[in-house]
Design an enzyme around this catalytic site. Structure first.
Site, PDB file in Angstrom:
ATOM      1  N   CYS A   2       0.873  -1.176   0.000  1.00 37.31           N
ATOM      2  CA  CYS A   2       0.000   0.000   0.000  1.00 37.31           C
ATOM      3  C   CYS A   2       0.906   1.221   0.000  1.00 37.31           C
ATOM      4  O   CYS A   2       1.634   1.460   0.972  1.00 37.31           O
ATOM      5  CB  CYS A   2      -0.919   0.001   1.225  1.00 37.31           C
ATOM      6  SG  CYS A   2      -2.021   1.443   1.294  1.00 37.31           S
ATOM      7  N   GLU A 100      -3.675   1.271  -6.271  1.00 35.77           N
ATOM      8  CA  GLU A 100      -2.659   0.281  -6.615  1.00 35.77           C
ATOM      9  C   GLU A 100      -2.448   0.319  -8.120  1.00 35.77           C
ATOM     10  O   GLU A 100      -3.350   0.708  -8.873  1.00 35.77           O
ATOM     11  CB  GLU A 100      -3.074  -1.117  -6.153  1.00 35.77           C
ATOM     12  CG  GLU A 100      -1.946  -2.126  -6.138  1.00 35.77           C
ATOM     13  CD  GLU A 100      -0.719  -1.651  -5.394  1.00 35.77           C
ATOM     14  OE1 GLU A 100       0.213  -1.143  -6.046  1.00 35.77           O
ATOM     15  OE2 GLU A 100      -0.702  -1.763  -4.152  1.00 35.77           O
TER      16      GLU A 100
END
Length: 223
Positions: A2, A100
């Protein structure tokens, strides 16, 4: 992993959801990035949201200075850097989506991942004091079926019923390892966004708008 996320909801909505005081935060945030002061709930103050630094210094002798922003949930309980924090310094990292990047032959494509119900949520985090202020990392786990076409890792997302237990200092970290699992893919959705988000200095509501396909694009999620 992340490396970027969002806190796009307003303070009032977040305060109701988490039953916590958001008065010290500055929201919304559309491109939360490492090195920024971002809203978290520390286990030391479970009803208060305060800013904390995303990233802690790496303790690797002989290597260049770097910041750790993630920790693998599978190994955190065994590594000296994270073991004690997992037991006694846990935090909930406030978010309502994360970005992402999917590797393709034409470069990396950014996606925003949110809960199906569009609710805010929290990542599992652990923290320590750096230069007199709290700093945190986000715990990650293996990707679920939704995330797998985009990346092989994802942040650990706390369900509502797990938040209180995660912040409870009377519960040892080892007892909570079962919560460090992929969030159900059926409760999440992903959509492609503009590459404007690639630059961590960019900020604004347009970063979370769905990407608009150009001529020749199929319009499929993973086209």
């Amino acid at each position: 992993m992340c490396g970027r996320y969002t806190v796009a909801k307003d303070q009032e909505a977040l305060g109701r959801h988490f039953r916590a005081d958001f008065s010290e935060t500055h929201l919304p945030i559309y491109n939360a990035s490492p090195g920024q002061q971002l809203p978290v709930i520390l286990d030391a103050e479970p009803r208060k949201v305060r800013p904390a630094l995303w990233g802690i210094p790496a303790r690797s002798p002989g290597r260049q200075h770097r910041m750790l922003i993630n920790a693998r949930a599978e190994t955190a309980s065994r590594l000296p850097t994270f073991r004690h924090a997992l037991r006694r310094r846990r935090c909930a990292v406030i978010a309502d989506g994360f970005y992402e990047w999917q590797a393709t032959g034409l470069g990396k494509r950014p996606y925003r991942i949110v809960l199906e119900a569009a609710e805010p949520f929290a990542f599992t985090g652990i923290w320590q004091v750096c230069r007199g202020e709290p700093a945190y990392v986000i715990l990650t786990t293996v990707a679920n079926a939704l995330m797998r076409p985009i990346h092989d890792r994802m942040p650990v997302i706390l369900g509502r019923q797990e938040l209180g237990a995660w912040l409870d200092r009377d519960r040892p970290g080892d007892d909570l390892l079962q919560a460090l699992r992929p969030y159900p893919e059926s409760a999440m959705q992903a959509y492609r966004v503009s590459t404007t988000v690639n630059n961590s200095k960019n900020e604004g509501r347009e970063l979370i708008d769905p990407w608009v396909p150009g001529p020749g694009a199929t319009g499929l999620l993973f086209d």
